[in-house]
Design an enzyme around this catalytic site. Structure first.
Site, PDB file in Angstrom:
ATOM      1  N   ASN A   1     -29.735  12.429 -32.416  1.00 34.34           N
ATOM      2  CA  ASN A   1     -29.997  13.862 -32.570  1.00 34.34           C
ATOM      3  C   ASN A   1     -31.509  14.041 -32.585  1.00 34.34           C
ATOM      4  O   ASN A   1     -32.198  13.353 -33.339  1.00 34.34           O
ATOM      5  CB  ASN A   1     -29.448  14.402 -33.900  1.00 34.34           C
ATOM      6  CG  ASN A   1     -27.950  14.163 -34.063  1.00 34.34           C
ATOM      7  OD1 ASN A   1     -27.270  13.734 -33.140  1.00 34.34           O
ATOM      8  ND2 ASN A   1     -27.440  14.442 -35.249  1.00 34.34           N
TER       9      ASN A   1
ATOM     10  N   ARG B   1     -18.100  19.077 -30.151  1.00 34.48           N
ATOM     11  CA  ARG B   1     -18.246  18.155 -31.273  1.00 34.48           C
ATOM     12  C   ARG B   1     -18.026  18.919 -32.580  1.00 34.48           C
ATOM     13  O   ARG B   1     -18.761  19.848 -32.885  1.00 34.48           O
ATOM     14  CB  ARG B   1     -19.654  17.534 -31.245  1.00 34.48           C
ATOM     15  CG  ARG B   1     -19.910  16.599 -32.391  1.00 34.48           C
ATOM     16  CD  ARG B   1     -21.282  15.936 -32.362  1.00 34.48           C
ATOM     17  NE  ARG B   1     -21.464  15.330 -33.667  1.00 34.48           N
ATOM     18  CZ  ARG B   1     -22.585  15.323 -34.358  1.00 34.48           C
ATOM     19  NH1 ARG B   1     -23.685  15.850 -33.873  1.00 34.48           N
ATOM     20  NH2 ARG B   1     -22.627  14.784 -35.557  1.00 34.48           N
TER      21      ARG B   1
ATOM     22  N   TYR C   1     -34.777  16.897 -32.706  1.00 29.86           N
ATOM     23  CA  TYR C   1     -35.294  18.261 -32.837  1.00 29.86           C
ATOM     24  C   TYR C   1     -36.803  18.340 -32.705  1.00 29.86           C
ATOM     25  O   TYR C   1     -37.341  19.190 -32.019  1.00 29.86           O
ATOM     26  CB  TYR C   1     -34.890  18.870 -34.192  1.00 29.86           C
ATOM     27  CG  TYR C   1     -33.418  19.148 -34.283  1.00 29.86           C
ATOM     28  CD1 TYR C   1     -32.907  20.368 -33.849  1.00 29.86           C
ATOM     29  CD2 TYR C   1     -32.539  18.182 -34.775  1.00 29.86           C
ATOM     30  CE1 TYR C   1     -31.548  20.619 -33.911  1.00 29.86           C
ATOM     31  CE2 TYR C   1     -31.174  18.431 -34.831  1.00 29.86           C
ATOM     32  CZ  TYR C   1     -30.694  19.650 -34.399  1.00 29.86           C
ATOM     33  OH  TYR C   1     -29.349  19.895 -34.449  1.00 29.86           O
TER      34      TYR C   1
ATOM     35  N   HIS D   1     -19.963  14.752 -42.004  1.00 32.52           N
ATOM     36  CA  HIS D   1     -21.139  15.596 -41.771  1.00 32.52           C
ATOM     37  C   HIS D   1     -21.510  16.249 -43.113  1.00 32.52           C
ATOM     38  O   HIS D   1     -21.493  17.466 -43.248  1.00 32.52           O
ATOM     39  CB  HIS D   1     -20.862  16.624 -40.664  1.00 32.52           C
ATOM     40  CG  HIS D   1     -22.102  17.142 -39.993  1.00 32.52           C
ATOM     41  ND1 HIS D   1     -22.304  17.049 -38.625  1.00 32.52           N
ATOM     42  CD2 HIS D   1     -23.196  17.754 -40.488  1.00 32.52           C
ATOM     43  CE1 HIS D   1     -23.481  17.601 -38.323  1.00 32.52           C
ATOM     44  NE2 HIS D   1     -24.037  18.044 -39.436  1.00 32.52           N
TER      45      HIS D   1
ATOM     46  N   GLU E   1     -27.155  16.063 -30.650  1.00 30.65           N
ATOM     47  CA  GLU E   1     -27.645  17.358 -31.127  1.00 30.65           C
ATOM     48  C   GLU E   1     -29.035  17.591 -30.569  1.00 30.65           C
ATOM     49  O   GLU E   1     -29.849  16.674 -30.525  1.00 30.65           O
ATOM     50  CB  GLU E   1     -27.763  17.417 -32.661  1.00 30.65           C
ATOM     51  CG  GLU E   1     -26.475  17.588 -33.401  1.00 30.65           C
ATOM     52  CD  GLU E   1     -26.685  17.656 -34.917  1.00 30.65           C
ATOM     53  OE1 GLU E   1     -27.748  18.119 -35.368  1.00 30.65           O
ATOM     54  OE2 GLU E   1     -25.766  17.227 -35.638  1.00 30.65           O
TER      55      GLU E   1
ATOM     56  N   GLU F   1     -26.246  11.371 -39.157  1.00 34.92           N
ATOM     57  CA  GLU F   1     -27.610  11.308 -39.683  1.00 34.92           C
ATOM     58  C   GLU F   1     -27.707  10.659 -41.064  1.00 34.92           C
ATOM     59  O   GLU F   1     -28.035  11.313 -42.059  1.00 34.92           O
ATOM     60  CB  GLU F   1     -28.234  12.703 -39.718  1.00 34.92           C
ATOM     61  CG  GLU F   1     -28.214  13.396 -38.369  1.00 34.92           C
ATOM     62  CD  GLU F   1     -28.877  14.767 -38.378  1.00 34.92           C
ATOM     63  OE1 GLU F   1     -29.147  15.284 -39.467  1.00 34.92           O
ATOM     64  OE2 GLU F   1     -29.119  15.305 -37.293  1.00 34.92           O
TER      65      GLU F   1
ATOM     66  N   GLN G   1     -20.536  24.006 -42.216  1.00 35.93           N
ATOM     67  CA  GLN G   1     -21.399  25.043 -41.662  1.00 35.93           C
ATOM     68  C   GLN G   1     -20.636  26.182 -40.996  1.00 35.93           C
ATOM     69  O   GLN G   1     -21.190  27.265 -40.834  1.00 35.93           O
ATOM     70  CB  GLN G   1     -22.388  24.421 -40.670  1.00 35.93           C
ATOM     71  CG  GLN G   1     -23.337  23.438 -41.354  1.00 35.93           C
ATOM     72  CD  GLN G   1     -24.316  22.807 -40.395  1.00 35.93           C
ATOM     73  OE1 GLN G   1     -24.015  21.790 -39.788  1.00 35.93           O
ATOM     74  NE2 GLN G   1     -25.486  23.405 -40.235  1.00 35.93           N
TER      75      GLN G   1
HETATM   76  C1  PNW Z   1     -29.269  18.425 -38.340  1.00 36.77           C
HETATM   77  N1  PNW Z   1     -35.416  17.348 -40.222  1.00 36.77           N
HETATM   78  O1  PNW Z   1     -29.997  18.421 -39.533  1.00 36.77           O
HETATM   79  C2  PNW Z   1     -27.792  18.494 -38.728  1.00 36.77           C
HETATM   80  O2  PNW Z   1     -27.007  17.495 -38.149  1.00 36.77           O
HETATM   81  C3  PNW Z   1     -27.169  19.831 -38.551  1.00 36.77           C
HETATM   82  O3  PNW Z   1     -26.082  19.970 -39.424  1.00 36.77           O
HETATM   83  C4  PNW Z   1     -28.208  20.912 -38.719  1.00 36.77           C
HETATM   84  O4  PNW Z   1     -27.665  22.199 -38.732  1.00 36.77           O
HETATM   85  C5  PNW Z   1     -29.199  20.745 -37.594  1.00 36.77           C
HETATM   86  O5  PNW Z   1     -29.700  19.435 -37.510  1.00 36.77           O
HETATM   87  C6  PNW Z   1     -30.371  21.699 -37.679  1.00 36.77           C
HETATM   88  O6  PNW Z   1     -31.080  21.482 -38.865  1.00 36.77           O
HETATM   89  C7  PNW Z   1     -31.352  18.184 -39.615  1.00 36.77           C
HETATM   90  O7  PNW Z   1     -35.941  17.643 -41.316  1.00 36.77           O
HETATM   91  C8  PNW Z   1     -31.948  18.413 -40.842  1.00 36.77           C
HETATM   92  O8  PNW Z   1     -36.104  16.820 -39.294  1.00 36.77           O
HETATM   93  C9  PNW Z   1     -33.287  18.130 -41.042  1.00 36.77           C
HETATM   94  C10 PNW Z   1     -34.056  17.631 -39.995  1.00 36.77           C
HETATM   95  C11 PNW Z   1     -33.479  17.425 -38.761  1.00 36.77           C
HETATM   96  C12 PNW Z   1     -32.121  17.708 -38.571  1.00 36.77           C
END
Ligand code: PNW
Length: 492
Positions: free
Chosen positions: A315, A84, A317, A129, A387, A174, A26
């Site tokens: 992680n 990280r 989100y 990663h 994350e 992940e 990235q």
């Molecule tokens: C993570 N979802 O990816 C990764 O570890 C990172 O490389 C990425 O840039 C970051 O989160 C933001 O996307 C994800 O669909 C990809 O829930 C998909 C999901 C969550 C995290």
């Protein structure tokens, strides 16, 4: 309110660590310099630009391969306790195998690691990663059981080269994305679709590869280097749409979290959580398979995987609500809209704000609930958030929406620690810099620092969120500098 500083100040426990993360593909660019070989993301983005929202790739990205000094300076300016980063497997081992080590790759990572240490920033290193060497993909990649050997050999090289200075390792980032976004959705490199077949094979091999890498560290390196190793799980927090779906919600959690946690973190029977094993075995039988699609593990394999952790890394989100489908309703694909395998429809609550990534809706409370769920299921572990961060398509330096995301999520971490007694010891912002956001290309930006991708020099400019985060670190408080926080609240 502007005098908030005179009221009681909330603080994280002493020794709480705050950092930021990036990943090789990235940020680095320089995809073919020196002897580096292509990864699956090089191949995928070059051959399938139509799979990426803006048709872009990571050929240059943030140019961190050349601009690493600037990245370290930013990390230092914000007072990060740790940074990280991930190693690019094909940069270090261009053949994928350990018979040949790239001098250029070793030099690059030595510079980065030493540069961080000189500034008093702990380098925290992820081995995988998502940028698998293409030649290993050609041999089956994560669906070939031999990958556990290949990964172990790579891990040993990395520990040998950098283990004297790197004390915290993440083996695999992940697994759920490595296997599901890849084989269930077919949307990520290498772009192979094999829903609930390839993904389950991958799951087993990810667990075995991780366990091997952990055991190698434990036996050969820990006695001298005293470091810690785990894998990190990206977990969607899933809660019932209404009371009647509580059992279904737990089943879905066992799929999105349990499949990669139960085998490692519990002493309980089996490879998968029991409820899930049963469900998938029944589904497989209905589909005419003679055996469950979930691959079997030998007794030795189960024992080999159990206990291969030094902390629990997560992680987070976003979250989902779960229910069963309505008459004739089609179930969407993981992880966005549903889990066909479990008869589960996933949706978001209307009040959760969306972001520039189609899968990402804000629900800060989900983080606190997830931490409690993890503690309840796996015990009173050392929990590390590896994350958490916010996506926007705006290049706004005054990114008060991102400040708000961090403030609200840090508050939930604080509450998890102080109210729910979850032992959270680390928090990591994703990400230091705007970077290549996989299939979202350069459209979805997660950086606390803006990067101008139209400028060949890739200039970096810190955003309001960087100042806010720096003040969180300086004060060890989820509210950061209260005056600054109050000001940003007014501006948001
Ligand atoms: C993570 N979802 O990816 C990764 O570890 C990172 O490389 C990425 O840039 C970051 O989160 C933001 O996307 C994800 O669909 C990809 O829930 C998909 C999901 C969550 C995290």
């Amino acid at each position: 309110a502007l005098l908030g500083g005179v009221f009681a100040v909330r603080r994280f426990p002493d020794g709480f660590k705050l950092g930021a993360a990036t990943a090789a593909y990235q940020v680095e660019g320089s995809w073919n310099v020196s002897d580096k070989s292509p990864s699956i993301w090089d191949t995928f983005t070059h051959e399938h630009p139509e799979a990426i929202v803006d048709g872009s790739n990571g050929d240059i990205a943030c140019d961190s391969y050349n601009k690493w000094r600037e990245d370290i300076q930013l990390a230092s300016d914000f007072g990060l306790h740790f940074y990280r980063l991930s190693l690019s497997w094909p940069r270090l081992l261009p053949n994928g195998f350990s018979n040949y080590i790239s001098e250029d790759g070793v030099r690059y990572y030595n510079n980065l690691i030493d540069g961080l240490l000189e500034k008093g920033i702990e380098p925290l290193v992820t081995l995988y990663h998502w940028d698998l060497p293409q030649n290993l993909q050609d041999l089956g990649g994560w669906t070939n059981p031999l990958i556990a050997e290949w990964f172990a050999a790579y891990a040993r090289v990395a520990y040998t080269l950098f283990g004297d200075r790197v004390k915290t390792w993440i083996t695999i980032n992940e697994g759920v994305i490595v296997c599901e976004a890849t084989y269930t959705l077919g949307g990520f490199a290498p772009g192979i679709s094999s829903p609930f077949l390839g993904s389950y094979m991958c799951n087993k091999n990810v667990l075995l590869a991780h366990a091997r890498a952990w055991r190698i560290y434990d036996e050969e390196f820990r006695p001298e280097h005293h470091g810690k190793v785990s894998l990190t799980n990206q977990i969607l927090w899933v809660q019932p749409y209404s009371e009647e779906y509580e059992e279904l919600a737990d089943l879905v959690m066992q799929m999105v979290a349990g499949l990669y946690s139960h085998p490692i973190y519990t002493r309980r029977r089996g490879m998968a959580p029991h409820s899930l094993e049963k469900q998938i075995a029944e589904k497989s039988a209905r589909e005419g398979y003679k055996r469950s699609k979930l691959p079997a593990f030998t007794k030795e394999e189960i024992e080999f995987i159990k206990g291969t952790y030094d902390f629990y890394a997560v992680n987070y989100y976003t979250s989902r609500l779960v229910r069963t489908p309505k008459e004739g309703e089609k179930i969407g694909l993981w992880p966005l809209y549903g889990l066909e395998e479990l008869g589960a429809v996933l949706e978001v609550a209307p009040e959760w704000p969306g972001t520039s990534s189609n899968w990402f809706f804000e629900y800060p409370v989900g983080l606190r609930r997830l931490l409690s769920w993890l503690k309840k299921n796996y015990g009173d572990l050392d929990f590390r958030i590896m994350e958490n961060g916010y996506a926007s398509d705006k290049r706004d330096i005054n990114d008060y929406d991102r400040v708000k995301y961090y403030r609200e999520h840090l508050e939930q971490v604080y509450l998890a620690i102080t109210e729910d007694a979850v032992n959270v010891t680390h928090y990591t912002a994703w990400t230091l810099l705007d970077n290549y956001e996989w299939v979202d290309g350069y459209v979805s930006k997660f950086g606390i620092v803006d990067v101008d991708f139209t400028d060949p020099l890739r200039p970096r400019t810190p955003r309001a969120s960087a100042y806010f985060y720096a003040s969180v670190i300086a004060t060890n408080s989820p509210d950061g500098d209260q005056t600054l926080n109050d000001l940003y609240k007014l501006l948001a």
